[in-house]
Enzyme design. Structure first.
Site, PDB file in Angstrom:
ATOM      1  N   SER A 105       0.838  -1.187   0.000  1.00 49.99           N
ATOM      2  CA  SER A 105       0.000   0.000   0.000  1.00 49.99           C
ATOM      3  C   SER A 105       0.884   1.252   0.000  1.00 49.99           C
ATOM      4  O   SER A 105       1.744   1.394  -0.864  1.00 49.99           O
ATOM      5  CB  SER A 105      -0.963  -0.033   1.187  1.00 49.99           C
ATOM      6  OG  SER A 105      -1.986   0.922   1.034  1.00 49.99           O
ATOM      7  N   ASP A 159      -9.517  -3.106  -6.312  1.00 51.32           N
ATOM      8  CA  ASP A 159      -9.090  -2.724  -4.965  1.00 51.32           C
ATOM      9  C   ASP A 159      -9.965  -1.574  -4.460  1.00 51.32           C
ATOM     10  O   ASP A 159     -10.065  -0.535  -5.114  1.00 51.32           O
ATOM     11  CB  ASP A 159      -7.615  -2.291  -5.022  1.00 51.32           C
ATOM     12  CG  ASP A 159      -6.993  -2.065  -3.656  1.00 51.32           C
ATOM     13  OD1 ASP A 159      -7.695  -1.635  -2.725  1.00 51.32           O
ATOM     14  OD2 ASP A 159      -5.774  -2.307  -3.530  1.00 51.32           O
ATOM     15  N   HIS A 192      -7.975  -5.222  -0.710  1.00 52.00           N
ATOM     16  CA  HIS A 192      -6.729  -4.467  -0.739  1.00 52.00           C
ATOM     17  C   HIS A 192      -5.518  -5.372  -0.518  1.00 52.00           C
ATOM     18  O   HIS A 192      -4.448  -5.127  -1.071  1.00 52.00           O
ATOM     19  CB  HIS A 192      -6.787  -3.388   0.341  1.00 52.00           C
ATOM     20  CG  HIS A 192      -5.688  -2.376   0.282  1.00 52.00           C
ATOM     21  ND1 HIS A 192      -5.248  -1.795  -0.898  1.00 52.00           N
ATOM     22  CD2 HIS A 192      -4.917  -1.827   1.275  1.00 52.00           C
ATOM     23  CE1 HIS A 192      -4.274  -0.936  -0.632  1.00 52.00           C
ATOM     24  NE2 HIS A 192      -4.042  -0.952   0.667  1.00 52.00           N
TER      25      HIS A 192
END
Length: 216
Positions: A105, A159, A192
């Site tokens: 991320s 996502d 995610h």
């Protein structure tokens, strides 16, 4: 000091997490390489109403998409801190080309920005569910030492946290700038977090870049 230590992986976590959150995530690779899992500093995050949490950068949009501006002054300090971490690993005896820098991320976004701008060649760079934090002057920020460093960039097509509009665009920019050195993997997932096959690709990339044996 002579470069004689084991290969190393410097792995950066995502927003609100700590380094401990990824410890042990790389299985048997941990016996052949030294894994470093730092924790980001605590700072206010705009998308969470200014709440203070561990973060490598401030974020303005949620989901993080193409409207997200290039990273600000706080991120310049983060990149400098990651460069210092890499230098510390080198000082411990691991040659820069035996280090893989990666993250998840915003940790992945940080790894790409920090790795490509590092002044000594790295073994590889990994980003899972990350993006290009600098897009307006991305190519100008790539240090010649890492122009040909292999990059594995993976993202989810659905996502809900980092929108595909941004990750796809980032992947295309990476391929345009790095040519064959960039491997972009778009994964059909609506979460995610990475999938099992995606993580296996990451394991294989790290093992290949560091010359590690990996069980089939």
């Amino acid at each position: 000091m002579a470069a004689s230590a084991k290969p190393a992986v410097l792995w950066l976590h995502g927003l609100g997490d700590t380094g401990a959150g990824w410890q042990g995530a790389f299985g048997p690779l941990g016996t052949s390489a030294t894994f470093h899992h730092p924790t980001a500093p605590v700072s206010p995050v705009t998308i969470n109403g200014g709440m203070r949490q561990t973060s490598w950068m401030d974020l303005k949009s949620f989901p993080v998409d193409l409207s997200e501006p290039d990273a600000g002054a706080d991120f310049k300090a983060t990149v400098a801190s990651v460069h210092a971490m890499l230098a510390d690993i080198e000082a411990g005896g691991t040659a820069s080309e035996n280090i893989v820098l990666g993250g998840f991320s915003q940790g992945g976004a940080t790894s790409v920005a920090s790795g490509l701008s590092y002044p000594r060649q790295l073994g590889g760079i990994v980003s899972i569910s990350g993006w290009l934090a600098y897009r307006q002057d991305f190519t100008e920020r790539i240090n010649a030492a890492n122009k040909a460093t292999p990059v594995l960039f993976t993202y989810g097509t659905d996502d809900p946290v980092v929108d595909c509009s941004l990750t796809h665009h980032s992947g295309e920019m990476l391929k345009a700038a790095l040519k064959d050195a960039a491997s972009v993997m778009d994964v059909p997932r609506s979460m995610h977090q990475p999938e099992r096959d995606e993580m296996r690709a990451v394991y294989q990339f790290i093992a290949a870049r560091l010359g590690l044996l990996m069980a089939s």
